[in-house]
Design an enzyme around this catalytic site. Structure first.
Site, PDB file in Angstrom:
ATOM      1  N   GLY A   1       0.818  -1.216   0.000  1.00  0.00           N
ATOM      2  CA  GLY A   1       0.000   0.000   0.000  1.00  0.00           C
ATOM      3  C   GLY A   1       0.844   1.255   0.000  1.00  0.00           C
ATOM      4  N   CYS A   2       1.915   1.241   0.794  1.00  0.00           N
ATOM      5  CA  CYS A   2       2.781   2.417   0.893  1.00  0.00           C
ATOM      6  C   CYS A   2       3.617   2.602  -0.374  1.00  0.00           C
ATOM      7  CB  CYS A   2       3.696   2.290   2.105  1.00  0.00           C
ATOM      8  SG  CYS A   2       2.787   2.229   3.668  1.00  0.00           S
ATOM      9  N   THR A   3       4.015   1.491  -0.977  1.00  0.00           N
ATOM     10  CA  THR A   3       4.755   1.565  -2.243  1.00  0.00           C
ATOM     11  C   THR A   3       3.869   2.125  -3.342  1.00  0.00           C
ATOM     12  OG1 THR A   3       6.134  -0.328  -1.601  1.00  0.00           O
ATOM     13  CG2 THR A   3       6.046   0.218  -3.947  1.00  0.00           C
TER      14      THR A   3
END
Length: 221
Positions: free
Chosen positions: A115-117
């Site tokens: 998700g953060c990537t």
């Protein structure tokens, strides 16, 4: 015989009751941890997160802790607390440095999680649009500068990543966590050129929406 039977029963029951009463204390006194490397969800790749020991708070303390975990300290129209953090190159970066231009500050759980990537790469892909709007983009998480440097290099991130080790700024800004506090919240702020908060956007499960919402706001400033 009756007294002997009662006595025997008493001696049998007491150890078992003691064991039963002590077992929950042993179980619940340990910090719980979540390891999500085996998960294929948006949380894959998160580092181990520790929850505080489970206790039974009084009604008053429970109420106050619930309020503090839900209501952010930084509101729209306010000037957030200042900070100075290390960037991916180990240099000190202060919030005050961005005064005079809009800045997008996005807090995310951890480097390398899917998700953060996805969110980081979406900011990268729209970076020229942010520059056109005259805004700086800054990502903040609890990862150390070395982790940020590797993350930025791997995905060719053209903007600053700051290391909020110990989540000091996250706590000062009052950013709410998700999953009962087990997962750091994904929250984005847009500050105008005077350092005043114009947008607060929280969405853990649709990271790309942070880009859409911030660009929409910046185009209206």
């Amino acid at each position: 015989m009756a007294s002997m039977s009662v006595s025997a029963t008493k001696h049998t029951l007491i150890p078992s009751l003691l064991q039963y009463s002590q077992t929950p204390k042993i179980l619940f006194s340990r910090n719980l941890s979540i390891v999500s490397r085996s998960s294929k969800s948006n949380f894959y790749g998160l580092k181990i997160l520790h929850l505080p020991s489970l206790t039974t708070p009084s009604s008053s303390s429970s109420s106050s802790s619930t309020k503090s975990s839900i209501f952010a300290k930084v509101d729209k129209g306010s000037v957030p607390p200042p900070f100075t953090l290390k960037d991916q190159d180990g240099k000190d970066v202060s919030l005050s440095q961005f005064k005079g231009k809009p800045v997008v500050l996005y807090f995310y759980p951890a480097d390398e999680s899917p998700g953060c990537t996805k969110q980081a790469c979406s900011f990268r892909d729209s970076y020229e649009k942010f520059k056109k709007a005259g805004a700086e983009v800054v990502g903040i998480s609890g990862d150390d500068p070395e982790s940020h440097k590797a993350f930025a290099k791997k995905y060719r991130l053209p903007y600053t990543l700051l290391s909020d080790e110990g989540d000091k700024v996250r706590k000062e800004w009052g950013i709410p966590g998700d999953l009962f506090g087990a997962l750091p919240g994904r929250q984005t702020y847009v500050l105008d050129k005077n350092g005043v908060v114009q947008l607060i956007y929280n969405n853990q499960f649709q990271p790309e929406k942070h880009i859409d919402e911030t660009l929409k706001l910046l185009q209206s400033l």
